[in-house]
Design an enzyme around this catalytic site. Sequence first.
Site, PDB file in Angstrom:
ATOM      1  N   ASP A   1      -2.534  -2.318   9.071  1.00  0.00           N
ATOM      2  CA  ASP A   1      -1.746  -1.205   9.597  1.00  0.00           C
ATOM      3  C   ASP A   1      -2.301   0.122   9.085  1.00  0.00           C
ATOM      4  O   ASP A   1      -3.089   0.166   8.135  1.00  0.00           O
ATOM      5  CB  ASP A   1      -0.265  -1.341   9.203  1.00  0.00           C
ATOM      6  CG  ASP A   1      -0.048  -1.332   7.694  1.00  0.00           C
ATOM      7  OD1 ASP A   1      -0.898  -1.883   6.967  1.00  0.00           O
ATOM      8  OD2 ASP A   1       0.963  -0.766   7.239  1.00  0.00           O
TER       9      ASP A   1
ATOM     10  N   GLU B   1       1.359  -2.803   4.939  1.00  0.00           N
ATOM     11  CA  GLU B   1       1.118  -2.227   3.603  1.00  0.00           C
ATOM     12  C   GLU B   1       1.662  -0.810   3.520  1.00  0.00           C
ATOM     13  O   GLU B   1       2.198  -0.390   2.490  1.00  0.00           O
ATOM     14  CB  GLU B   1      -0.377  -2.242   3.275  1.00  0.00           C
ATOM     15  CG  GLU B   1      -0.689  -1.911   1.817  1.00  0.00           C
ATOM     16  CD  GLU B   1      -0.779  -0.420   1.505  1.00  0.00           C
ATOM     17  OE1 GLU B   1      -0.704  -0.062   0.331  1.00  0.00           O
ATOM     18  OE2 GLU B   1      -0.914   0.395   2.445  1.00  0.00           O
TER      19      GLU B   1
HETATM   20 ZN   LIG Z   1      -4.251   1.568   2.237  1.00  0.00          ZN
END
Ligand SMILES: [Zn+2]
Length: 440
Positions: A89, A153
């Site tokens: 992401d 994340e």
């Molecule tokens: Zn990162």
Amino acid sequence: MAGVGDGASAAEREVVDLCRELIAIDTSNYGDHSGPGERAAAEYVAGKLDEVGVEPALYESHPGRTSVVARIPGEDPGRAPLLVHGHLDVVPADAADWTHDPFGGEIVDGCVWGRGAVDMKDMDAMVLAVLRERMREGRRPPRDIVLAFLADEEAGGTWGARWLVDQHPGLFADCSEAISEVGGFSVTVGENRRLYLVETAEKGIAWMRLVARGTAGHGSMTNDDNAVTELAEAVARLGRHRFPVRLTKTVRTFLEEVCAEFGIEFDENDVEDTVARLGSVATMIGATLRHTVNPTVLDGGYKANVIPGTATAQVDGRFLPGLEEEYFAEIDRLLGPKVRREFIHHLPSVETEFEGGIVTAMSEALLAEDPGAKAVPYCLSGGTDAKSFQSLGIRNYGFAPLRLPPELNFAGMFHGVDERVPIDGLRFGVRVLDRFIGMS
Ligand SMILES: [Zn+2]
């Protein structure tokens, strides 16, 4: 842009396309499942692994929030595997602010441009390029490698690393060490002299909600128990507070190395001058000298002549490794008895030793590709998926090697506008990673 000579490996040739194609898959993470999700990127990565005989498995924590995990057998199955992970992401990007399309993956002035170019589709692409080449050539790593390409994340890993560690701990449980992002990049400190900052520590995260309760009433009357007043004073105390410098083991080692490079005496009472010598990376390092807390949200009341019974605020707190207790004691002292706190988000700090075979492998791999290299440990002020993997007892290192030109404001690229990565840096990273894997 410098061409790649005939001596270039397949991985060096392939890494640029992999990085561009990953950037072109929009995986913006808004923190609430409203983005496109990571599924398309996960399928892309799985396809690239499948092509070379690695069997990937997809894990979906929520529709579209997909991670990929695979295992590559090493020569010695008796050794604990190395975990190599990266997130798929990215934080959102507003194209209006950018010189080039943030999801275009364009090559301009020798760089690949786009959201994720340094955080962290560059490393995803490097890892894929290196392992695809090794698989095609039948070059097995010395020990098993567990590969993980993760969702979420950028919103704390709840639907990526954290979810996998909680739901499928067996995938990673036997790994002893991990490498991933925000480390391994160069900081130029002299003519032909570069420090490569390997992340060995991370501050902890404490996003907190502050709640003051008082006596509600009419705004025209006297009131010694006003929630808004209590809250405002507490928020101001936090916002104005400057925590003292506290040198953790990682930060102390880092500063000693920097001083040695510049030929200056290490002075514990004057570390800020030392940090200032590092140029643009000083903004990253400066925040690891001390705890911080920053007020970010205020909320209370609904009408000018009504004193509300409660008022709330939010603050972003970051504490140093090993010093969490002292941090919250000080926060509570500043808040006083009338304001209580609760966590919105509470993630641990991370710290490991800068020693052992894995560190030797990093240093030697860097030196082989850059004779002016010196690997040094540093503490990251933000957080990564290392926080989740640490809970399984895995030692975490930020090692996504990039040799960077001195003028590039690398620290400013993370979540910044015009994020881009030099092609030469990607190819350097591929060579270093391949050597590292061979020695680790
Ligand atoms: Zn990162």
